[in-house]
Design a protein around this motif. Structure first.
Motif, short mmCIF file in Angstrom:
data_model
loop_
_atom_site.label_atom_id
_atom_site.label_comp_id
_atom_site.label_asym_id
_atom_site.label_seq_id
_atom_site.Cartn_x
_atom_site.Cartn_y
_atom_site.Cartn_z
N ALA A 1 0.84 -1.20 0.00
CA ALA A 1 0.00 0.00 0.00
C ALA A 1 0.87 1.25 0.00
CB ALA A 1 -0.93 0.00 1.21
N ALA A 2 1.94 1.23 0.84
CA ALA A 2 2.80 2.41 0.93
C ALA A 2 3.43 2.73 -0.42
CB ALA A 2 3.87 2.20 1.99
N ILE A 3 3.77 1.69 -1.17
CA ILE A 3 4.36 1.92 -2.49
C ILE A 3 3.27 2.33 -3.50
CG2 ILE A 3 5.44 0.76 -4.47
CD1 ILE A 3 7.01 -0.94 -2.35
N SER A 4 2.21 1.54 -3.55
CA SER A 4 1.22 1.73 -4.62
C SER A 4 0.36 2.97 -4.42
CB SER A 4 0.31 0.51 -4.70
OG SER A 4 1.06 -0.67 -4.75
N MET A 5 -0.21 3.12 -3.22
CA MET A 5 -1.13 4.22 -3.01
C MET A 5 -0.41 5.57 -3.09
SD MET A 5 -4.02 2.77 -2.78
CE MET A 5 -4.27 1.00 -2.94
N CYS A 6 0.87 5.57 -2.70
CA CYS A 6 1.64 6.82 -2.81
C CYS A 6 1.97 7.11 -4.27
CB CYS A 6 2.90 6.74 -1.96
SG CYS A 6 2.53 6.61 -0.19
N ALA A 7 2.32 6.07 -5.02
CA ALA A 7 2.62 6.27 -6.44
C ALA A 7 1.38 6.76 -7.18
CB ALA A 7 3.14 4.98 -7.05
N LEU A 8 0.23 6.19 -6.83
CA LEU A 8 -1.01 6.59 -7.50
C LEU A 8 -1.40 8.01 -7.10
CD1 LEU A 8 -3.07 3.26 -7.36
CD2 LEU A 8 -1.74 4.21 -9.27
N GLU A 9 -1.20 8.35 -5.83
CA GLU A 9 -1.51 9.72 -5.39
C GLU A 9 -0.61 10.72 -6.11
OE1 GLU A 9 -2.37 13.04 -2.49
OE2 GLU A 9 -0.45 12.37 -3.33
N ASP A 10 0.65 10.35 -6.29
CA ASP A 10 1.56 11.23 -7.04
C ASP A 10 1.09 11.39 -8.48
OD1 ASP A 10 3.14 11.65 -4.87
OD2 ASP A 10 4.84 10.45 -5.55
N ALA A 11 0.58 10.30 -9.05
CA ALA A 11 0.08 10.37 -10.43
C ALA A 11 -1.13 11.30 -10.52
CB ALA A 11 -0.29 8.97 -10.93
N ALA A 12 -2.01 11.21 -9.52
CA ALA A 12 -3.17 12.11 -9.48
C ALA A 12 -2.70 13.56 -9.37
CB ALA A 12 -4.08 11.74 -8.32
N ALA A 13 -1.69 13.78 -8.48
CA ALA A 13 -1.17 15.14 -8.30
C ALA A 13 -0.56 15.67 -9.59
CB ALA A 13 -0.15 15.15 -7.17
N LYS A 14 0.05 14.77 -10.33
CA LYS A 14 0.70 15.16 -11.59
C LYS A 14 -0.30 15.79 -12.56
CE LYS A 14 4.42 14.47 -14.38
NZ LYS A 14 5.84 14.56 -14.07
N ILE A 15 -1.53 15.27 -12.56
CA ILE A 15 -2.54 15.84 -13.46
C ILE A 15 -3.51 16.75 -12.70
CG2 ILE A 15 -2.44 14.03 -15.23
CD1 ILE A 15 -4.89 12.73 -13.84
#
Lengths: 328, 642
Positions: B265-279
């Motif tokens: 979760a720490a890896i995936s949910m953070c990576a996905l949140e960063d992706a959301a922030a990117k857009i």
């Protein structure tokens, strides 16, 4: 735990007689909150434990406006924190005692014991010695030093002073009274702490057969004080950095400042640089920050503790601003 | 010899095959001083010399085969934005407040062992001790009423139990207690493996995730450790991933509450949140947009997200990355979702109904402090139609019917299913006995509110006491099982969804993170007891705050020792660090009819990710690794990469 001889002297004279010529021979037991852990972890296995809690007259708080404050060495941290005279006249001291450790420990630990507690350095506590030297090299310098000293760390000692009450007391120019075989002596608390140069030395001036009996704080008036501790946890956590500030004001400008740093050097560090930066200045965000900058201008962080430089700068700044806004 | 459990004769045989160096007298003395037996020292002395097989340095890195799904290259090309980042979770320890240990009494005369092991596995201990001790498992009586924390680290007897048993035997059967001290507990009694990953996520501007690529690594001690279920929960159609396990000579990894999931979760949910922030997209909307990737629990996630939104005030309070308000303290919101299996384990029990109306249940399970006793009693009382106070529950003893170890959130499903079946079986036997006296068929009888009556004619009734009195002198006993395929339906199920949100404040001058509030919305099928279920979630949130902000097993690069085997530097959240916690258990249609599902693991999965995401939202940059300590927060701020 190793076997030891337990003694419970009834007087300081008796106690002094029971103490030894080296630290391994005998250790003083007061609140026991540090000594017991050291003994259980086999860090400080004394042959004899000298319990001084039965000695009358070593506990208690006395205050008067002309004589100042006297805190007996055996006074519990909680008693100092809760004392009305201390709270009214020395709010920073009350704060420092109140923020130390946890309620359970404050009900056991003593003021003298807090000053004499051993460093929390994890190399020391893991049995690598106070200076943690291996083959002539510092394990701390080469190892994980995230919690170690950023100031006064050029020698072998790289641990940080653990007491969070000492900086506040030093900012108030406190002294300690010490009893030994030759009688009684007094020493400024700032000079009580020393940076050891070898493994046989300690981080304070106490001789192996001496006992701290009293803390003496001179009377004060018109001094603004505050202590700021940067702690990861809100309670029961040693600070990563702390600053104790006492300001004598001349109207809106600082006449004289005493700024003492904790948890950043092997001793409570009286920052002349910060004091000078503040002298003659009014107190505002800018001057407070400049004093913080000055305090860390001499910092030489180790490989992993650069962040403590910023923490210390901020602790000094916030302590100054809190003091200025606080009671005088 | 006891310590590694290799018998002397095996060591001697191995030594006879030859050794590659001639030990000196001093070395032999040292071996003896360190506890090697005379036969081993002798064998060492006389062992033939053999040629070394050459320098065979085993690589500590074990790279697993690359896994590919779909066409990631094409999908990344199709992406309108690509977010790249580094994420990780450090090794933490279980830090059980009751350390590992045992009390053993091995009577050499009777060759019986009375074993009290601090364990999550009452029924499974004897079998693990028998062979190493050379004693029949049936001679080992294991019992334990309470355990002060296990979290996945207390399934085996461990070395210290064997040592305690051997010492007891040597002492003529006197009980020997051996509990680890705090240092040993933190050094050797278990650790949650670390996980780190470089991740690339491809997204479209509307928020659709197109592709995932990750290169991950981590250590679980000497064994290296396994891969992580990443990308977590979201089954992204196009992905490529590779994991490298790193073997280290640190304390061994052990299952830690929801093994692999908190790290994933720490890896995936953070990576996905960063992706959301990117857009520039609200992660709430981003998760909803991609909810189809979450699979069969999609509807649950949507319902839970909506409830969490209300409880946190997410939509009112969420802001784009970086709190723009003045002052050093920045506030932010973060979220994460998680899943777990939780099907009930095998569990047997005995029910006895006595002629005086009292009831006894025996089951070889254990209560980890999670309310297992409460749940069993509630289920049994409900099925029998009597009060909890009329039932005596006996657990924590290997003399009782076998019930599985409490791991993987399997206990509640197992013990509730077997309790239900045992109670029904016992009741049916009772009803068969008393039906003639009510002039009814057994299946016409109802037991409720301490009364047994004829359905549709409550005036034809007996009190529970009267009914049981008709048993005569002998009690009746029945058994309950899980699983029991002959008696469908299956009362337990698998697969839960959970949503958590965190509200944090970060002092950007000091790097100190404070959690202001956490919201946890969790389903676990049919909730038997809402209070103890919610308590599981509260505990998980506090444990989650600890590993998100404080916990880390710190190894010394100089000595190779753990530097913080104490609770000063191995920090756990204290009362003052625990914020407002809001727990919502999903119940009612869509949940209750699924059957009972375990809850121990799932709520501890998301806190690290949710808190890390909240910190990123507050300060505008990602602090890549948990715990989010001041040095890491300050380093991330100084690096300043969004």
């Amino acid at each position: 735990m190793r076997q030891f001889e337990y003694t419970a002297p009834q007087s300081t004279q008796q106690a002094v007689g029971l103490l030894g010529q080296n630290w391994a021979q005998a250790q003083i037991l007061a609140g026991g909150t540090d000594l017991l852990a050291l003994m259980k972890d086999d860090i400080e296995p004394p042959k004899r434990v000298v319990n001084i809690k039965h000695i009358p007259g070593l506990a208690g708080i006395q205050y008067n406006a002309t004589g100042g404050l006297r805190i007996g060495a055996l006074t519990k941290l909680s008693e100092v924190a809760d004392n009305a005279d201390v709270r009214r006249n020395y709010p920073m001291i009350a704060f420092a005692f109140d923020e130390a450790a946890s309620p359970q420990i404050r009900y056991m630990a003593t003021a003298g014991g807090n000053l004499c507690q051993r460093p929390r350095c994890w190399y020391f506590r893991n049995g690598f010695g106070l200076l943690a030297m291996k083959d002539g090299k510092s394990m701390v310098a080469d190892g994980d030093n995230r919690y170690h000293a950023i100031i006064g760390n050029s020698g072998a000692a790289k641990f940080v002073t653990p007491s969070t009450i000492a900086p506040a007391l030093i900012a108030h120019n406190a002294k300690v009274r010490i009893v030994g075989p030759g009688g009684q002596r007094e020493i400024e608390l700032a000079k009580f702490f020393r940076t050891p140069q070898s493994e046989t030395e300690r981080e304070h001036d106490l001789k192996t057969n001496e006992i701290v009996t009293e803390i003496i704080v001179p009377p004060i008036s018109g001094v603004k004080t505050a202590q700021y501790e940067v702690r990861q946890k809100q309670a029961f956590d040693w600070p990563l950095s702390l600053a104790s500030v006492a300001l004598s004001m001349d109207g809106n400008t600082v006449k004289q400042a005493t700024i003492v740093l904790g948890a950043v050097a092997p001793v409570p560090w009286v920052s002349q640089e910060a004091a000078q930066a503040l002298a003659g200045k009014p107190i505002n965000e800018r001057t407070a920050d400049a004093a913080g900058q000055a305090a860390v201008s001499i910092a030489k962080p180790l490989s992993r503790n650069t962040y403590k430089v910023q923490l210390t700068r901020v602790a000094v700044k916030r302590a100054i601003l809190q003091a200025a806004g606080g009671q005088s | 010899m006891l310590d590694n459990q290799v018998p002397d004769r095996q060591v001697v045989e191995k030594l006879k095959e030859g050794i590659t160096f001639k030990p000196t007298e001093a070395q032999l003395k040292e071996f003896a001083a360190n506890g090697a037996s005379a036969t081993v020292v002798d064998a060492l002395k006389n062992a033939p010399l053999k040629q070394s097989e050459g320098p065979k340095v085993k690589s500590p890195y074990k790279r697993a085969a690359q896994q590919t799904q779909g066409d990631p290259d094409a999908a990344f090309k199709e992406a309108e934005a690509v977010s790249e980042g580094y994420y990780g979770a450090s090794v933490i320890t279980h830090c059980c407040l009751e350390t590992h240990g045992a009390v053993m009494a091995w009577d050499p005369k009777t060759n019986l062992i009375d074993a009290q092991v601090s364990t999550q596995n009452v029924s499974g201990i004897a079998g693990q001790m028998a062979q190493p001790l050379g004693i029949p498992a049936s001679n080992i009586h294991m019992h334990q009423q309470h355990v002060g924390g296990g979290f996945g680290s207390k399934f085996g007897p461990d070395r210290w139990s064997f040592v305690a048993a051997e010492l007891s035997k040597m002492a003529g059967g006197a009980p020997v207690k051996m509990m680890l001290d705090r240092r040993a507990e933190l050094e050797v009694a278990g650790a949650r493996p670390s996980a780190f990953a470089k991740v690339k996520v491809g997204v479209k501007k509307d928020g659709t995730i197109t592709a995932w690529e990750s290169s991950s690594w981590g250590t679980g001690g000497p064994g290296g450790g396994g891969a992580y279920p990443i990308p977590y929960v979201f089954d992204i159609p196009h992905q490529r991933k590779q994991h490298t396990a790193v073997a280290t000579n640190t304390g061994p990894g052990r299952a830690w509450r929801a093994p692999s999931h908190p790290q994933a979760a720490a890896i995936s949910m953070c990576a996905l949140e960063d992706a959301a922030a990117k857009i520039g997209m609200d992660p709430y909307d981003f998760f909803v947009k991609n909810i189809d990737f979450t699979g069969p629990r999609k509807k649950n996630y949507l319902e839970e997200l909506a409830i969490a939104n209300d409880l946190m005030g997410w939509k009112q309070n969420w802001h784009q990355r970086g709190d723009k308000t003045a002052g050093p303290v920045k506030r932010g919101l973060g979220l994460s979702i998680h899943t777990w299996g939780g099907r009930g384990h095998a569990s047997d029990c005995n029910f006895t109904i006595h002629p005086d109306g009292s009831v006894e249940i025996k089951m070889g399970t254990q209560d980890l402090g999670t309310g297992t006793r409460t749940a069993i009693l509630m289920v049994a009382a409900d099925a029998l139609g009597i009060g909890i106070d009329q039932i005596k529950l006996l657990i924590g003893d290997s003399n009782y019917p076998v019930s599985g170890g409490s791991g993987g959130s399997t206990t509640i499903g197992g013990v509730s299913s077997s309790s239900r079946r045992g109670a029904i079986n016992a009741l049916n036997m009772l009803l068969a006995k008393i039906a003639p006296s009510l002039n009814a068929k057994p299946e016409e009888l109802v037991s409720k509110g301490n009364k047994i009556y004829v359905s549709g004619d409550p005036s034809r009734s007996l009190t529970w006491q009267q009914a049981c009195a008709k048993l005569g002198a002998m009690p009746i006993t029945a058994t309950g099982k899980n699983p029991d395929r002959e008696h469908p339906p299956d009362l337990t199920n698998s697969g839960v969804a959970g949503v958590q949100m965190a509200d944090v404040s970060v002092d950007t001058d000091t790097g100190i993170v404070r959690v202001n509030k956490m919201v946890a919305v969790q389903d676990c099928g049919l909730v038997i007891n809402v209070k103890t279920a919610a308590s599981q979630v509260y505990g998980a949130l506090i444990m989650g705050i600890s590993y998100a902000l404080y916990e880390e097993k710190i190894m010394d690069p100089v000595s190779g020792r753990m530097l913080n085997p104490n609770m000063q530097f191995y920090r756990l959240a204290g009362y003052a660090d625990v914020p407002e916690l809001v727990v919502h258990m999903m119940t009612g249609p869509g949940y209750d009819e699924r059957g009972v599902i375990g809850l121990g693991e799932p709520p501890v999965v998301s806190p690290g990710a949710a808190i890390s995401n909240a910190v990123a939202n507050a300060i505008g940059v990602r602090v890549p690794e948990i715990p989010l300590t001041p040095d890491r927060v300050i380093a991330a701020l100084q690096k300043g990469v969004a």
